[in-house]
Write an enzyme that holds these catalytic residues in place. Structure first.
Site, PDB file in Angstrom:
ATOM      1  CE  LYS A 116      -3.699  -2.092   2.778  1.00 51.76           C
ATOM      2  NZ  LYS A 116      -4.871  -2.377   1.978  1.00 51.76           N
ATOM      3  CD  GLU A 200      -4.660   5.479   4.290  1.00 51.86           C
ATOM      4  OE1 GLU A 200      -5.856   5.313   4.592  1.00 51.86           O
ATOM      5  OE2 GLU A 200      -4.145   5.024   3.260  1.00 51.86           O
ATOM      6  CG  HIS A 235     -11.674  -2.008   8.493  1.00 52.82           C
ATOM      7  ND1 HIS A 235     -12.169  -0.731   8.404  1.00 52.82           N
ATOM      8  CD2 HIS A 235     -11.017  -2.077   9.665  1.00 52.82           C
ATOM      9  CE1 HIS A 235     -11.806  -0.056   9.473  1.00 52.82           C
ATOM     10  NE2 HIS A 235     -11.110  -0.847  10.266  1.00 52.82           N
ATOM     11  NE  ARG A 297      -7.852  -9.581  -4.611  1.00 49.59           N
ATOM     12  CZ  ARG A 297      -8.917  -9.029  -4.046  1.00 49.59           C
ATOM     13  NH1 ARG A 297     -10.098  -9.148  -4.609  1.00 49.59           N
ATOM     14  NH2 ARG A 297      -8.820  -8.343  -2.926  1.00 49.59           N
TER      15      ARG A 297
HETATM   16  P1  ADP Z   1      -7.743  -3.849   3.079  1.00 51.43           P
HETATM   17  O1  ADP Z   1      -6.762  -3.955   1.950  1.00 51.43           O
HETATM   18  O2  ADP Z   1      -7.244  -4.530   4.307  1.00 51.43           O
HETATM   19  O3  ADP Z   1      -9.125  -4.250   2.704  1.00 51.43           O
HETATM   20  P2  ADP Z   1      -8.273  -1.033   2.645  1.00 51.43           P
HETATM   21  O4  ADP Z   1      -7.171  -0.063   2.587  1.00 51.43           O
HETATM   22  O5  ADP Z   1      -8.884  -1.470   1.370  1.00 51.43           O
HETATM   23  O6  ADP Z   1      -7.780  -2.307   3.478  1.00 51.43           O
HETATM   24  O7  ADP Z   1      -9.409  -0.469   3.594  1.00 51.43           O
HETATM   25  C1  ADP Z   1     -10.507  -1.269   3.972  1.00 51.43           C
HETATM   26  C2  ADP Z   1     -11.613  -0.400   4.564  1.00 51.43           C
HETATM   27  O8  ADP Z   1     -11.157   0.326   5.692  1.00 51.43           O
HETATM   28  C3  ADP Z   1     -12.149   0.669   3.650  1.00 51.43           C
HETATM   29  O9  ADP Z   1     -13.117   0.162   2.781  1.00 51.43           O
HETATM   30  C4  ADP Z   1     -12.720   1.664   4.612  1.00 51.43           C
HETATM   31  O10 ADP Z   1     -13.957   1.259   5.105  1.00 51.43           O
HETATM   32  C5  ADP Z   1     -11.763   1.608   5.757  1.00 51.43           C
HETATM   33  N1  ADP Z   1     -10.738   2.645   5.599  1.00 51.43           N
HETATM   34  C6  ADP Z   1      -9.582   2.539   4.925  1.00 51.43           C
HETATM   35  N2  ADP Z   1      -8.875   3.673   4.976  1.00 51.43           N
HETATM   36  C7  ADP Z   1      -9.599   4.526   5.723  1.00 51.43           C
HETATM   37  C8  ADP Z   1      -9.398   5.873   6.175  1.00 51.43           C
HETATM   38  N3  ADP Z   1      -8.286   6.557   5.872  1.00 51.43           N
HETATM   39  N4  ADP Z   1     -10.371   6.451   6.929  1.00 51.43           N
HETATM   40  C9  ADP Z   1     -11.472   5.770   7.270  1.00 51.43           C
HETATM   41  N5  ADP Z   1     -11.709   4.495   6.898  1.00 51.43           N
HETATM   42  C10 ADP Z   1     -10.794   3.881   6.132  1.00 51.43           C
END
Ligand code: ADP
Length: 662
Positions: A116, A200, A235, A297
């Site tokens: 990431k 973040e 999440h 994917r």
């Molecule tokens: P993963 O790869 O583990 O699925 P992601 O980066 O795709 O992680 O994030 C998964 C979820 O977490 C997002 O869909 C959102 O709901 C929450 N999320 C991610 N980043 C943030 C953020 N900066 N602020 C609030 N919620 C977040």
């Protein structure tokens, strides 16, 4: 086009790929672990190759066994599905090195998006908006805490190698940062073998909106619009929809263009998803969406895109992988109607969504206009080895409201007995007012979790039907005479029988009286309910309960009776006095493993004094970390497991004795 492909996956996605391959006249090879010898995906494939033991690291994650299986069967390409090796660049490289085609992007594209932090840096350079935060290499806890301070709490710690919400922790206060960082790193280390994290800004009211992109080997890339995946718990996505409610054309093209730019930056080939987070504290706005990550994917939720765009994304994947150009250009793509997908899992929402296992003794999916992606059939077992997904239900209609109504109905018509499921939770969620009104956000489920997951007491109608079932009123009901089937006790005129019904959180005593042919009266405490069996059999019987007719399915098994009525599932279990469950609920002495799994951390030693609710043992089971806490105050009398031990379900992990009973 290929003539034979191997699918390096299992469950619903393996089945889904096989269906399209068949339609295109491509022969299919499945792979299976010892636990999956009779699995649906194996029987659907033309050929199947055993690749080892149940544990995924020795089968579905074994690059070399999978490549050997493809070579042995003469498959020309490998479709990785999602999960497992789908985003593993080394695997893609090894597939190519073996002279086979990897159905997916190049190893370099996978690598570019694999972490990431690097992906964010790359996107920043490509002019794609990213979430503010720190994504550098430095990992000293003190330094990261300073970064968090600079960003401003709340912050989100994310494993850079993360996926599926693992290794992610929201931190609201500075004083909690160190502990959360440690927990995130530990989880990341065990899940991904990499404990580096990024920090973040945590957006307070975000929506997860992602764009489906597709590229070919000729430098073309298109997007197939957005999916809104804001309904999440821990999440992880629960219900997804396309398009996103409230999306304007302006924002859609801004996001679509950003996603295509992201794909272009890494010469993307095949199906991919660019995930964005949109800050909706003031509604959707084209200047408030940020890149989160790109999944290189096919996604679990791809069917909603297929529904609104009228394409088969697996067909596109296979065409593009075999060297064909993209089947459609951007202006040949349009959105038609609205689609929802719900993920039906074996899990118990009322117990913190604890994954469940069990044999699907009874399994019915809705008939008609609902797409079912399932990897299991009736009689199959959900084991602790893999993801407990039972099926995905996808519906499509001309507008959002009709599609949502279809989803609710489809979920209500889905019947599963033999394991606990999240069906009732999904049904309640599909009716949740903010969601129904088109205002999902990622915090919605958590805010409303009590109303969405609280265990429901069976109503009088369900109790009455269960009582008659328990009294034997349905025995031989297939065309038989229920009156006769009541056995000897019906000879005594108005025979009656006491019945005790046991359900999840209680029990009810009642009395069933046979009043005549197919007519009963069920006495519950102070009320009595007339019940008449009408047409049908056990599978689908019309029953008149207190003057109101319903369709009821009664499924009886050795461990109890499951009723499906009015869109709800009620399970009544045969009471087992040796069952440890009640003991734990009553604050008993033994800490019992809720499922088979790995003991990761033991926080106590024999002789330690513990307080009720204190974390004692952390287990990892079904890809989840579970913290088991003390049932009551006491002293650890015996500790039966150590870190690294594998335990079976219901194993007694430790026992407590009261503090004063030394
Ligand atoms: P993963 O790869 O583990 O699925 P992601 O980066 O795709 O992680 O994030 C998964 C979820 O977490 C997002 O869909 C959102 O709901 C929450 N999320 C991610 N980043 C943030 C953020 N900066 N602020 C609030 N919620 C977040």
């Amino acid at each position: 086009m290929f003539s034979k492909i191997l699918i390096a996956n299992r469950g619903e996605i393996a089945c889904r790929v096989i269906y399209t391959a068949r339609r295109l006249g491509i022969r299919t090879v499945a792979v299976y672990s010892d636990a999956d010898r009779d699995a649906l995906h194996v029987t659907l494939a033309d050929e199947a190759v055993n690749i080892g033991p149940a544990v995924a690291s020795e089968s579905y994650l074994s690059k070399q066994k999978i490549i050997a299986a493809a070579q042995r069967t003469g498959a020309e390409a490998i479709h990785p599905g999602y999960g497992f090796l789908s985003e593993n660049a080394d695997f893609a490289e090894a597939v190519e090195a073996a002279g086979l085609v990897f159905v997916g992007p190049s190893p370099a594209s996978i690598r570019a998006m694999g972490l990431k932090d690097a992906a964010k840096a790359l996107m920043e350079r490509a002019g794609v908006p990213i979430v503010p935060g720190y994504h550098g290499d430095a990992q000293e806890p003190g330094f990261l805490a300073e970064q968090a301070d600079g960003i401003g709490f709340p912050v989100l710690i994310k494993a850079r190698a993360g996926g599926g919400g693992k290794g992610m922790r929201r931190v609201d206060r500075r004083e909690d940062f160190a502990a959360s960082l440690e927990a995130a790193k530990r989880e990341a280390k065990s899940a991904f073998g990499d404990d580096a994290v990024l920090i973040e800004k945590y957006l307070i009211k975000p929506r997860h909106i992602e764009i489906q992109v597709f590229g070919d080997s000729y430098g073309n890339a298109v997007h197939l619009f957005e999916r809104d995946c804001s309904l999440q718990r821990r999440h992880q996505k629960v219900i997804e929809e396309a398009p996103a409610p409230g999306m304007t054309e302006e924002m859609r093209s801004a996001m679509g263009e950003a996603a295509v730019r992201a794909a272009g930056a890494i010469d993307y080939r095949g199906a991919g998803t660019v995930e964005f987070i949109a800050d909706v504290s003031d509604g959707l706005s084209p200047d408030r969406f940020f890149f989160m990550e790109m999944n290189t994917r096919l996604q679990v939720e791809h069917p909603v895109t297929e529904a609104i765009a009228g394409v088969d994304l697996v067909e596109w994947q296979l065409r593009v992988a075999s060297g064909e150009p993209l089947p459609k250009s951007q202006d040949e793509l349009a959105i038609n109607g609205w689609a929802f997908e719900a993920r039906v899992y074996a899990e118990d929402p009322s117990r913190g969504f604890l994954p469940a296992t069990g044999t699907l003794a009874h399994l019915r999916f809705p008939e008609g206009d609902v797409r079912i992606d399932a990897g299991v059939r009736e009689g199959d077992t959900i084991t602790p080895h893999y993801d407990p997904l039972i099926a995905k239900l996808t519906v499509h209609a001309s507008d959002r409201q009709s599609a949502l109504a279809k989803l609710t109905r489809g979920l209500e018509q889905t019947q599963v007995a033999g394991t606990t499921t999240n069906l009732d939770f999904l049904i309640r969620l599909s009716r949740q007012p903010d969601f129904a009104a088109g205002h999902p956000d990622t915090g919605l489920i958590d805010r409303d979790v009590e109303a969405l997951t609280s265990a429901r007491q069976p109503d009088d109608g369900a109790l009455a039907v269960a009582a008659v079932a328990e009294a034997g009123g349905f025995a031989g009901a297939t065309g038989g005479d229920p009156w006769l089937s009541l056995g000897p006790w019906q000879l005594w005129g108005e025979a009656n029988r006491p019945v005790t019904l046991h359900y999840d959180r209680g029990q009810t005593h009642c009395r069933v009286t046979a009043k005549g042919r197919a007519l009963f009266s069920v006495a519950l405490e102070d009320r009595s309910i007339p019940l008449r069996l009408l047409a049908g059999d056990r599978e689908a019987r019309r029953i008149e309960i207190d003057g109101r007719q319903s369709n009821v399915t009664v499924f009886e098994a050795s461990n109890g009776t499951t009723l499906f009525m009015d869109g709800q599932t009620h399970h009544f279990h045969r009471h087992d006095p040796l069952d440890g469950g009640e003991e734990a609920a009553a604050g008993g002495d033994r800490l019992i493993a809720p499922m088979p799994g790995l003991v990761k951390i033991v926080r106590v030693r024999e002789g330690d004094v513990v307080a009720k609710g204190q974390a004692l043992i952390v287990m990892e089971a079904m890809k989840m970390e579970l913290t088991l806490t003390a049932m009551r105050d006491g002293i650890v009398e015996s500790l039966n497991v150590g870190e690294g031990d594998q335990t079976s379900e219901s194993a007694v992990l430790l026992s407590l004795r009261p503090e004063d009973a030394t």
